[in-house]
Design a protein around this motif. Sequence first.
Motif, PDB file in Angstrom:
ATOM      1  N   ALA A 113       0.649  -1.243  -0.011  1.00 24.69           N
ATOM      2  CA  ALA A 113       0.032   0.065   0.022  1.00 24.69           C
ATOM      3  C   ALA A 113       0.885   1.248   0.081  1.00 24.69           C
ATOM      4  CB  ALA A 113      -1.000   0.002   1.341  1.00 24.69           C
ATOM      5  N   GLU A 114       0.491   2.232  -0.641  1.00 22.01           N
ATOM      6  CA  GLU A 114       1.259   3.239  -0.766  1.00 22.01           C
ATOM      7  C   GLU A 114       1.133   4.328   0.242  1.00 22.01           C
ATOM      8  OE1 GLU A 114      -2.873   4.327  -2.586  1.00 22.01           O
ATOM      9  OE2 GLU A 114      -1.194   2.827  -2.966  1.00 22.01           O
ATOM     10  N   THR A 115       2.059   4.799   0.869  1.00 18.65           N
ATOM     11  CA  THR A 115       2.157   5.973   1.949  1.00 18.65           C
ATOM     12  C   THR A 115       2.555   7.244   1.366  1.00 18.65           C
ATOM     13  OG1 THR A 115       2.597   3.996   3.516  1.00 18.65           O
ATOM     14  CG2 THR A 115       2.999   6.133   4.356  1.00 18.65           C
ATOM     15  N   PRO A 116       1.672   8.139   1.364  1.00 18.80           N
ATOM     16  CA  PRO A 116       2.064   9.305   0.631  1.00 18.80           C
ATOM     17  C   PRO A 116       3.327  10.161   1.702  1.00 18.80           C
ATOM     18  CG  PRO A 116       0.058   9.033   0.548  1.00 18.80           C
ATOM     19  CD  PRO A 116       0.432   8.199   1.155  1.00 18.80           C
ATOM     20  N   LYS A 117       4.329  10.668   1.193  1.00 20.78           N
ATOM     21  CA  LYS A 117       5.265  11.237   2.100  1.00 20.78           C
ATOM     22  C   LYS A 117       5.256  12.928   1.905  1.00 20.78           C
ATOM     23  CE  LYS A 117       7.125   7.179   3.213  1.00 20.78           C
ATOM     24  NZ  LYS A 117       6.822   6.354   4.446  1.00 20.78           N
ATOM     25  N   ASN A 118       5.081  13.563   3.023  1.00 17.03           N
ATOM     26  CA  ASN A 118       4.993  14.972   2.954  1.00 17.03           C
ATOM     27  C   ASN A 118       5.918  15.703   3.986  1.00 17.03           C
ATOM     28  OD1 ASN A 118       2.849  14.965   1.227  1.00 17.03           O
ATOM     29  ND2 ASN A 118       1.295  14.256   2.783  1.00 17.03           N
ATOM     30  N   PRO A 119       7.134  15.977   3.357  1.00 16.93           N
ATOM     31  CA  PRO A 119       8.038  16.846   4.237  1.00 16.93           C
ATOM     32  C   PRO A 119       7.386  18.212   4.673  1.00 16.93           C
ATOM     33  CG  PRO A 119       9.302  16.114   2.320  1.00 16.93           C
ATOM     34  CD  PRO A 119       7.782  15.730   1.858  1.00 16.93           C
ATOM     35  N   LEU A 120       6.110  18.565   4.032  1.00 21.94           N
ATOM     36  CA  LEU A 120       5.575  19.755   4.457  1.00 21.94           C
ATOM     37  C   LEU A 120       4.215  19.340   4.832  1.00 21.94           C
ATOM     38  CD1 LEU A 120       6.639  21.909   1.580  1.00 21.94           C
ATOM     39  CD2 LEU A 120       7.858  22.087   3.721  1.00 21.94           C
ATOM     40  N   PRO A 121       3.979  18.512   5.990  1.00 24.69           N
ATOM     41  CA  PRO A 121       2.611  17.966   6.388  1.00 24.69           C
ATOM     42  C   PRO A 121       1.757  19.136   6.774  1.00 24.69           C
ATOM     43  CG  PRO A 121       4.160  17.276   7.918  1.00 24.69           C
ATOM     44  CD  PRO A 121       4.963  17.968   6.833  1.00 24.69           C
ATOM     45  N   GLN A 122       2.247  20.081   7.339  1.00 22.52           N
ATOM     46  CA  GLN A 122       1.393  21.332   7.734  1.00 22.52           C
ATOM     47  C   GLN A 122       0.626  22.152   6.809  1.00 22.52           C
ATOM     48  OE1 GLN A 122       4.643  20.892   7.809  1.00 22.52           O
ATOM     49  NE2 GLN A 122       5.413  22.944   7.969  1.00 22.52           N
ATOM     50  N   LEU A 123       1.481  22.039   5.408  1.00 15.76           N
ATOM     51  CA  LEU A 123       0.989  22.926   4.451  1.00 15.76           C
ATOM     52  C   LEU A 123      -0.025  22.217   3.629  1.00 15.76           C
ATOM     53  CD1 LEU A 123       4.256  24.898   3.436  1.00 15.76           C
ATOM     54  CD2 LEU A 123       2.395  25.402   4.915  1.00 15.76           C
TER      55      LEU A 123
END
Length: 332
Positions: A3-13
Amino acid sequence: MHAETPKNPLPQLRPVLELLADGDVHSGESLGAALGVSRAAVWKQLQKLERLGLPLESVRGRGYRLPGGLNLLDATELRAGLRPPARDLLDELLLHDRVDSTNARLLGLLEKNSGHGVAMLAEQQTAGRGRRGRQWISPFSGGINLSLGWQFGGGVQLLEGLSLAVGVAIAQALQEFGVPDVRLKWPNDVWCRGRKLAGVLLELSGDLTDRCAVVVGIGLNVGLRGDAASAIDQPWIDLNSVCPGIDRNRLAAALLNHLLPLLQSYPERGFAAYRQQWQQLDQFAGRPVRIVSVQRQWSGIAEGVDDTGALVVAVDGERRLFHGGEVSLREG
């Protein structure tokens, strides 16, 4: 299949980006209510969007908007566009908001004996790489930054001409959306109307005589803006200027639909299976060209490519072959 896990270095944005992606005006109060934060916290997030190079506009007395909106990458929408066999060949889908380089990240996975069948996309790269160490300019949400990892047995010799075959796959994906005047420039560029639309960068790891791995990196201009566009040092074009409205998720899915089967079958089929299609799209067929190396250059008439992907040029009446790692092709 993972399953894909979106990676967000800017999760707060990401939440505020999704709210502003429609291009409409949103008041600070409505944004704060939707995000569950104060208006002051909203303002801090909006300032960070401007630092991403996004054209945030303040509408006096009404609020804020991103003119034209954003077509953000979304794992669910992208997967919905996959067809068999690509759907079965894709092992993992990783989405980033911002990374240094999708190629570098995927090479790191492959060196740990992971990464096979993994596709990684990023809204923005801060250290995207092009051929011969050049920088690839990739403003936030302004293109397709895609890297795809694949492991091969049998050595690097099986991969001759692969960058050219990848160019054919990109052209086929673009043709599904009616993009006009797509051409290929040897060895790894996709052109449109005489200017560069996309580039391919292959990077290898492992034992080059036995089991090795390749990262296929693709940078494709969709909608370049302002300062980012002015930093490009060669004639360029983006999709929005010739065929506006193409959804980035559908386009990324189309690329994977062509690329994954190509990688699976390439050791058996080789470039010879793609040569005719490449020749039909050759930007410089029959035209005067210059071949430039570090030490010298040659002038002649381009005569396409051979079954290994080597460039064929008639130089002073003699048929000569040039290989991608040695030289660059320029208009004569």
